[in-house]
Write a protein that holds these residues in place. Structure first.
Motif, PDB file in Angstrom:
ATOM      1  N   THR A  67     -33.146   5.790  30.034  1.00  0.00           N
ATOM      2  CA  THR A  67     -33.248   5.095  29.260  1.00  0.00           C
ATOM      3  C   THR A  67     -34.835   4.628  29.175  1.00  0.00           C
ATOM      4  N   GLU A 102     -29.097  12.339  26.141  1.00  0.00           N
ATOM      5  CA  GLU A 102     -28.937  12.243  25.033  1.00  0.00           C
ATOM      6  C   GLU A 102     -27.634  12.943  25.085  1.00  0.00           C
ATOM      7  N   ARG A 105     -25.121  10.550  24.899  1.00  0.00           N
ATOM      8  CA  ARG A 105     -24.855  10.363  23.718  1.00  0.00           C
ATOM      9  C   ARG A 105     -23.572  10.667  23.162  1.00  0.00           C
ATOM     10  N   ASP A 106     -22.922  11.399  23.330  1.00  0.00           N
ATOM     11  CA  ASP A 106     -21.285  11.922  23.272  1.00  0.00           C
ATOM     12  C   ASP A 106     -21.039  11.208  23.147  1.00  0.00           C
ATOM     13  N   ASP A 107     -20.370  10.049  24.277  1.00  0.00           N
ATOM     14  CA  ASP A 107     -19.632   9.194  24.236  1.00  0.00           C
ATOM     15  C   ASP A 107     -19.807   7.863  23.186  1.00  0.00           C
ATOM     16  N   PRO A 108     -19.562   7.644  22.422  1.00  0.00           N
ATOM     17  CA  PRO A 108     -19.350   6.280  21.681  1.00  0.00           C
ATOM     18  C   PRO A 108     -19.830   4.842  21.856  1.00  0.00           C
ATOM     19  N   ASP A 111     -23.636   5.657  22.887  1.00  0.00           N
ATOM     20  CA  ASP A 111     -23.969   6.064  21.928  1.00  0.00           C
ATOM     21  C   ASP A 111     -24.022   4.965  20.976  1.00  0.00           C
ATOM     22  N   ARG A 112     -23.257   3.781  20.791  1.00  0.00           N
ATOM     23  CA  ARG A 112     -23.745   2.679  20.786  1.00  0.00           C
ATOM     24  C   ARG A 112     -24.588   1.496  20.892  1.00  0.00           C
ATOM     25  N   ALA A 115     -28.317   2.974  20.623  1.00  0.00           N
ATOM     26  CA  ALA A 115     -28.693   2.467  18.834  1.00  0.00           C
ATOM     27  C   ALA A 115     -28.451   1.430  19.182  1.00  0.00           C
TER      28      ALA A 115
END
Length: 133
Positions: A67, A102, A105-108, A111-112, A115
């Motif tokens: 990360t 990357e 990031r499919d997991d919301p 991904d949040r 971000a």
């Protein structure tokens, strides 16, 4: 540090990928980027700096390290080679770590979280409300 004390960063037209505080200041040093990203990741993953810098391959430590490398690459636009130098890793290791993150990031929720971390470490973009502070 108060928001008032945060310097305004703009991207250098002369040196792509270099960020400057103001118009004539030197670019953010790689050690500053490393400390900023490391601090963010350590506080989110709740691991020690020693663990993050180690060769430990435990899943939680490896994910934190991946990360951190991902954030340095994405938030600051550093090349994989530059990120590798920051984290004492080979560029192929950085590439693998970035691909792993990357893919997550499919997991919301992930991904949040990513971000938010990107936003926390990245210099404000020119024209954003933060850049006028």
């Amino acid at each position: 540090m108060d928001l008032v004390d945060v310097p305004t960063f703009t991207q250098s037209p002369a040196l792509p990928g270099a960020w400057y505080a103001g118009s004539c200041q030197p670019s953010i040093s790689s050690s500053h980027i490393h400390r900023l990203v490391e601090h963010c990741v350590l506080s989110v993953f709740r691991i020690s700096a020693l663990a993050l810098r180690s060769r430990d391959r435990a899943a939680s430590v490896a994910l934190a390290r991946q990360t951190a490398m991902y954030l340095a690459h994405v938030a600051f636009g550093l090349s994989l080679t530059e990120v590798g130098r920051l984290f004492c890793r080979d560029r192929t290791t950085v590439a693998h770590g970035c691909m792993v993150i990357e893919g997550l990031r499919d997991d919301p929720e992930i991904d949040r979280a990513l971000a938010l971390m990107e936003r926390a470490v990245a210099p404000p973009r020119t024209g954003s409300p933060m850049s006028n502070a």
